[in-house]
Design an enzyme around this catalytic site. Structure first.
Site, mmCIF file in Angstrom:
data_model
loop_
_atom_site.group_PDB
_atom_site.id
_atom_site.type_symbol
_atom_site.label_atom_id
_atom_site.label_comp_id
_atom_site.label_asym_id
_atom_site.label_seq_id
_atom_site.Cartn_x
_atom_site.Cartn_y
_atom_site.Cartn_z
ATOM 1 N N ASP A 10 0.912 -1.231 -0.074
ATOM 2 C CA ASP A 10 -0.099 0.131 0.103
ATOM 3 C C ASP A 10 0.658 1.392 -0.096
ATOM 4 O OD1 ASP A 10 -2.330 1.579 0.266
ATOM 5 O OD2 ASP A 10 -2.057 1.812 2.321
ATOM 6 N N SER A 11 0.304 2.366 -0.211
ATOM 7 C CA SER A 11 1.013 3.570 -0.234
ATOM 8 C C SER A 11 1.286 3.914 1.256
ATOM 9 C CB SER A 11 0.033 4.861 -0.782
ATOM 10 O OG SER A 11 -0.842 4.909 0.064
ATOM 11 N N TYR A 42 -0.333 8.174 -2.902
ATOM 12 C CA TYR A 42 -0.441 7.935 -4.236
ATOM 13 C C TYR A 42 -1.586 8.570 -5.046
ATOM 14 C CZ TYR A 42 2.441 3.743 -3.920
ATOM 15 O OH TYR A 42 3.408 2.859 -3.590
ATOM 16 N N GLY A 43 -2.667 8.727 -4.359
ATOM 17 C CA GLY A 43 -3.891 9.541 -4.729
ATOM 18 C C GLY A 43 -3.686 10.649 -5.575
ATOM 19 N N CYS A 73 -4.495 -1.485 -2.051
ATOM 20 C CA CYS A 73 -4.586 0.111 -2.461
ATOM 21 C C CYS A 73 -5.426 0.223 -3.321
ATOM 22 C CB CYS A 73 -3.268 0.597 -2.529
ATOM 23 S SG CYS A 73 -3.245 2.222 -2.870
ATOM 24 N N THR A 75 -6.217 2.938 -4.977
ATOM 25 C CA THR A 75 -5.367 3.824 -6.247
ATOM 26 C C THR A 75 -4.407 3.068 -6.959
ATOM 27 O OG1 THR A 75 -5.623 5.422 -4.163
ATOM 28 C CG2 THR A 75 -4.249 6.064 -6.404
ATOM 29 N N CYS A 183 -10.680 3.671 -0.127
ATOM 30 C CA CYS A 183 -9.305 3.848 0.200
ATOM 31 C C CYS A 183 -9.011 2.948 1.539
ATOM 32 C CB CYS A 183 -9.039 5.572 0.365
ATOM 33 S SG CYS A 183 -7.564 5.530 0.945
ATOM 34 N N HIS A 185 -6.896 3.451 3.700
ATOM 35 C CA HIS A 185 -6.716 4.197 4.931
ATOM 36 C C HIS A 185 -8.135 4.561 5.728
ATOM 37 C CE1 HIS A 185 -2.812 4.929 3.125
ATOM 38 N NE2 HIS A 185 -2.346 5.569 4.179
HETATM 39 N N1 DGL Z 1 -4.651 3.559 0.657
HETATM 40 C C1 DGL Z 1 -4.881 3.902 -0.554
HETATM 41 C C2 DGL Z 1 -5.944 3.825 -1.305
HETATM 42 O O1 DGL Z 1 -6.723 2.656 -0.895
HETATM 43 C C3 DGL Z 1 -4.001 5.152 -1.172
HETATM 44 C C4 DGL Z 1 -4.216 6.297 -0.470
HETATM 45 C C5 DGL Z 1 -3.229 7.475 -0.954
HETATM 46 O O2 DGL Z 1 -1.846 6.913 -0.983
HETATM 47 O O3 DGL Z 1 -3.631 8.368 -1.635
HETATM 48 O O4 DGL Z 1 -6.464 4.302 -2.233
#
Ligand code: DGL
Length: 262
Positions: A10-11, A42-43, A73, A75, A183, A185
């Site tokens: 994941d990011s 990452y988004g 993740c 994204t 997401c 997170h």
């Molecule tokens: N946890 C990530 C997701 O599910 C990415 C969040 C990010 O880094 O922007 O999209």
């Protein structure tokens, strides 16, 4: 029977919400988790940047002998999973916003989706919405700024609350009855979300479904680990070990968390 680890990336720390579901359902499996927090969020990156980061993480997990990779993740999944599946020889499990179950259950026919800009702008997200949410109004909202706060462990604070209120009020006013967390997170925000959105609104994330899918694919390929002893979990972060550790407090034995510059 295969003792090689399940790889996850994941990011950052968000994917640990998926890791928890996977290890709950598959307690015999060894795992390696990459938290690429140095490159979060990452988004906000371009499709090409997200793809290159996903390739980098995949190569590292393959060097560590992973038998399957869970892209923990949304994204990274929505921007790179077709490339990964086409270019590497092991199975990949992806995660996408759980629009389908929300659309099936919605009575108001209005479903809110909170996700990153990278996910909401991807073509995979749009085709999933079109295929699974006919007749449903999908209210999309980018969660800009939320991932950096979660990465700092700033969850129960004023700023996080303010951002959530700003992002969710318009869809609440529209009458959504389901909120999809798109997401990995965001499940960590559920305690705050439950304080600020009405009880009758159902919050949906994809964690359990991803765990079930991982189990099904391990089974289909005949690569589960049936041995109950010596199960090990290894976490690599390229940022703050203590913060990652704080998201894994309920995780007990056989777990190592290490810094790695990747
Ligand atoms: N946890 C990530 C997701 O599910 C990415 C969040 C990010 O880094 O922007 O999209």
């Amino acid at each position: 029977m295969n003792r090689q680890p399940i790889g996850l990336f994941d990011s950052g720390i968000g994917g640990t919400s998926i890791w928890k579901e996977i290890t709950r359902l598959l307690p015999n499996e060894n795992t390696i988790f990459l938290a690429d927090s140095k490159n979060a969020p990452y988004g906000e990156k371009s499709e090409e940047q997200i793809l290159q980061l996903s390739i980098k993480n995949t190569e590292l997990l393959l060097k560590n002998q992973c038998k399957i990779i869970v892209v923990a993740c949304n994204t990274a999944t929505t921007n790179s999973i077709s490339y990964l599946r086409a270019n590497y020889d092991i199975p990949f499990i992806g995660i996408e916003p759980a629009i389908k179950p929300a659309a099936l259950q919605s009575k108001s026919k209005k479903v809110g989706v909170l996700a990153t800009k990278g996910t909401l702008s991807s073509s995979l997200f749009h085709s999933t919405s079109e295929n699974h949410a006919a007749g449903i109004q999908i209210l999309e909202q980018e969660g800009t700024g939320l991932v950096p706060l979660i990465e700092q462990g700033e969850i129960q604070n004023h700023k996080t609350r303010e951002l959530l209120l700003k992002y969710l009020n318009p869809m609440l006013e529209e009458g959504i009855d389901h909120l999809v967390l798109g997401c990995t997170h965001y499940p960590y925000l559920i305690p705050v979300l439950r304080q600020i959105i009405p009880e009758n609104i159902k919050i949906i994330d994809s964690g359990e479904a991803v765990a079930r899918q991982t189990k099904a694919i391990l089974n289909a390929y005949g690569i589960e680990n049936h041995a109950e002893e010596n199960v090990e979990h290894l976490f690599y972060t390229n940022a703050n070990v203590a913060i990652l550790q704080s998201f894994l407090v309920d995780v007990t034995s056989n777990t190592k968390i290490e810094y790695l510059d990747f």
